[in-house]
Design a protein around this motif. Sequence first.
Motif, PDB file in Angstrom:
ATOM      1  N   ARG A 128       0.814  -1.211   0.000  1.00 40.90           N
ATOM      2  CA  ARG A 128       0.000   0.000   0.000  1.00 40.90           C
ATOM      3  C   ARG A 128       0.844   1.256   0.000  1.00 40.90           C
ATOM      4  O   ARG A 128       0.539   2.224  -0.674  1.00 40.90           O
ATOM      5  CB  ARG A 128      -0.937  -0.036   1.215  1.00 40.90           C
ATOM      6  N   VAL A 136      -4.703  -0.056  -2.655  1.00 38.97           N
ATOM      7  CA  VAL A 136      -5.698   0.174  -1.614  1.00 38.97           C
ATOM      8  C   VAL A 136      -5.990   1.654  -1.468  1.00 38.97           C
ATOM      9  O   VAL A 136      -7.101   2.072  -1.234  1.00 38.97           O
ATOM     10  CB  VAL A 136      -5.243  -0.440  -0.275  1.00 38.97           C
ATOM     11  N   GLY A 137      -4.981   2.483  -1.611  1.00 42.85           N
ATOM     12  CA  GLY A 137      -5.189   3.908  -1.698  1.00 42.85           C
ATOM     13  C   GLY A 137      -5.328   4.624  -0.384  1.00 42.85           C
ATOM     14  O   GLY A 137      -5.914   5.692  -0.313  1.00 42.85           O
ATOM     15  N   SER A 138      -4.825   4.093   0.708  1.00 40.16           N
ATOM     16  CA  SER A 138      -4.896   4.764   1.992  1.00 40.16           C
ATOM     17  C   SER A 138      -3.509   5.131   2.461  1.00 40.16           C
ATOM     18  O   SER A 138      -2.597   4.319   2.441  1.00 40.16           O
ATOM     19  CB  SER A 138      -5.560   3.848   3.018  1.00 40.16           C
ATOM     20  N   SER A 150     -10.226  -1.137  -0.359  1.00 41.31           N
ATOM     21  CA  SER A 150     -10.169   0.314  -0.215  1.00 41.31           C
ATOM     22  C   SER A 150     -11.517   0.845   0.249  1.00 41.31           C
ATOM     23  O   SER A 150     -12.569   0.241   0.016  1.00 41.31           O
ATOM     24  CB  SER A 150      -9.782   0.962  -1.549  1.00 41.31           C
ATOM     25  N   ASN A 207     -13.376   4.653   0.237  1.00 38.49           N
ATOM     26  CA  ASN A 207     -13.257   6.051  -0.156  1.00 38.49           C
ATOM     27  C   ASN A 207     -14.640   6.681  -0.149  1.00 38.49           C
ATOM     28  O   ASN A 207     -15.521   6.186  -0.845  1.00 38.49           O
ATOM     29  CB  ASN A 207     -12.648   6.146  -1.555  1.00 38.49           C
ATOM     30  N   PRO A 243     -12.176   8.023   3.077  1.00 43.62           N
ATOM     31  CA  PRO A 243     -11.674   7.396   4.301  1.00 43.62           C
ATOM     32  C   PRO A 243     -12.534   7.792   5.494  1.00 43.62           C
ATOM     33  O   PRO A 243     -13.081   8.892   5.548  1.00 43.62           O
ATOM     34  CB  PRO A 243     -10.257   7.961   4.431  1.00 43.62           C
ATOM     35  N   GLY A 291      -8.594   4.707   5.125  1.00 44.02           N
ATOM     36  CA  GLY A 291      -9.109   4.344   3.810  1.00 44.02           C
ATOM     37  C   GLY A 291      -9.127   2.861   3.542  1.00 44.02           C
ATOM     38  O   GLY A 291      -9.137   2.442   2.381  1.00 44.02           O
ATOM     39  N   VAL A 292      -9.154   2.053   4.603  1.00 45.32           N
ATOM     40  CA  VAL A 292      -9.075   0.600   4.442  1.00 45.32           C
ATOM     41  C   VAL A 292     -10.240  -0.060   5.179  1.00 45.32           C
ATOM     42  O   VAL A 292     -10.585   0.326   6.297  1.00 45.32           O
ATOM     43  CB  VAL A 292      -7.737   0.059   4.980  1.00 45.32           C
TER      44      VAL A 292
END
Length: 825
Positions: free
Chosen positions: A71, A91-93, A444, A446, A448, A470-471
Amino acid sequence: MRVTRAFTVHGTVQGVGFRPFVHRLAGGLGLSGWVANVDGHVEGQVTGPADAVAEFGHRMYTDAPPLARVREVALRELDGAAPIGRRSGAVGSAARHDTAAGARAETTLDAPAGDALFSVRRSGPGSRPTTDQREVPADAAICDACLRELFTPENRRHRYPFVNCTDCGPRATIIEDLPYDRVRTTMRRFPLCADCAAEYADPRDRRFHAEPVACPACGPTLAWGDLRGEQALKAAAGAVATGRIIAVKGLGGYQLVCDATDPEAVAELRRRKRRPVKPFAVMVGDVRVADGLARLNSTELALLTSPARPVVLLRARRVHSQAAPHIAPAVHPAPTLSPGPHDHSPALPPVTDRLGLFLPTTGLHHLLLHELDRPLVVTSGNLADEPIAIDDAEARRALDGVADGFLTHDRPIRARYDDSVVTSAGRLPLTVRRARGLAPAPLSLNPPTPVPLAGAGAQTKHTFTLADAGVAHVGPHHGDLADTATYEAFGQAYADLCRLAGIVPRAIAHDLHPGYLSTRWALEQPLPHIAVQHHHAHVAACAAEHGVRGQFVGVAYDGLGLGDDGTLWGGEVFVADLTRHRRVGRFATAPLPGGEAAVRHPCRMALGHVFGAEPLGSPPLERAARAFLERLDRRRAQVVRAMVAHEVNCPRASSAGRLFDTVASLLGLADTVSYEGEAAVALEAAAGLAGRDRPVPLKHRVVRVGSLWVYDSAATLGDLLERQADGESVPRLAAAFHSSLAAATAELVARAVEDGAPRTVCLGGGCFANVQLLTQVRRRLRAHGLRVLVGRQVPVGDGGISYGQAAVAAARLAEERRGTARKGR
């Protein structure tokens, strides 16, 4: 110029061979330093030429092990300068902690890394307190290298059922605590022998720091009564070969196993397990056997062979000799029915045209299949509605009347994980049940969430979700919260995952329905509560998975859920975002005679439509349904008529799922069911028998009722009954119904878009597990130029409700925080 950098890696990086990978990477680049598991992430320090250190940071993304999910990687100078980070889009966090230096190791294993010295340290706490999330790795099926060893006579793990390495084997089911080390798993009971210890310490070996590593000299042992090891395996295989049913201790719980080619054994398993109709999953030895039983496209092949090894719902070949007919038996009319003079249909189709196949997950499964050389039924080790057994004593108590013998072993199962189930709509993969091999790998979220929170889930196909930043971690599948044992299993799994993931929820989201056990549980928690409407959660789950920002059209089709107005919903069209929803369309309502009894008896639901369909301008159905009424028990039909007329225990519902039940009953496919969705599955199977013959869709009407567009299902049912009376076949009528429902959906959405709704459509609810319906709805909506989304990793049915609840709660809390911040300015 030589530099020294501390590094931190967040994501699924424990239990997936990440530290050995880092060691090999450092060695190849000539770097020195160390790496360790710390809390929920990986930390370390690296020294070498500046360009090599930069390449080291880059390749921790690009070359990570197959089971890893990186991540974020953060590099920082040791003089306290700000970290130099790269973030993965997987995942984007953003991780919340940069510290990497100073991990206290319990043990340090130093080994040459090129010309330098690099240490792989066993895990310890970080240099200062942390609240990082910790990502629990899912179990992974046996890899090809271990499989070769399993069947190589010269190898010391030849025919050893528990063979594994850094690329495969148990993870979530054996972890007792994190950071992930052998001493924090159920493998701590098995001290390594000298040979395994040497592999574990050798950077050149693929078992370097493989925590579940074992061999016949030091690892778990099979047992069958008083027999051990190879003798136990042979005895168990012999029992299956002679038509007996055995309980096998799998990765995430016990499984019931019998010969899938033996009709008597399969029928007896149905009787003992109290599962009269619902199809069984079948384990096959390889892709070649699977292809002989079912048709596979490239998407399905990829799902079948993935490390998760899920059960894949495939299109069964019409003629095959290797699976007993009792795997998916035909639907039989209820005792209250008799064939009518207008029944022109052929013999009833199977309950489903889909066959649930999966490949062996463990060395033990491979050995059983190798011994028996035939497909095996491998199903959950439980009785109907009970949780899968994981404790040895519990399994013997629960399965004593089901299994003729127990093939067990002495490695404890820490967490309960049933088998995952997936399917595909053409090239589109869909998750039906997110469990072993998939859960609890993070997804992910979104936007968060500003505070850690939990989604309590629904009543059926239950899961819960934990979310932070954000998870989101979707917990294991529990089935239906119908009894004390399942409810207690949910509570234990929730407490365990909170501890392992390092999440302490500060808010909890739940369904509106006060009768759901998940809702009652949520309201008992001493936390702020966030109520989320059932169908909003369905479409929000789809939107959140795809990262939809702003408004969308949500189409939610399922059985039943409590609506905002206190009535039962199930065929809904919304204009929504993640914080709120506005109903713009629905299905016509019909009474459910007897409430829950109408769910168990689709013929009651059909009578509800016949006697009490919402009057929207279509002709009454009773005259057209004369043939249907004649084949019913007259006294029971009159009782239902009176109930509907006097509105006695007849709650009304706008339900797509119950409309499927109605059509299945009118066509004689299912009048009484033993599990949720059985009638709809039978109807889909019947439609599949129409083949390439595409009948004209049944009539449909969409009318305006107040502020809503409403699908008048009575027009569809009336046309179905007339065409049935004219002699049209059951498969053609079933296919025509699917087409008409897709056309009605497209019109509902088109009317909403004409009224100003967005052009992105999110589909949710268990009805969209119906591949025929999903395929036709997507095609029609796309023909209108709309963007159409459906959940892939998140189950479309109630198993995805908890994720949707978490997404809605996160969005609402974030909005509240923004509002508070604006007021404070």
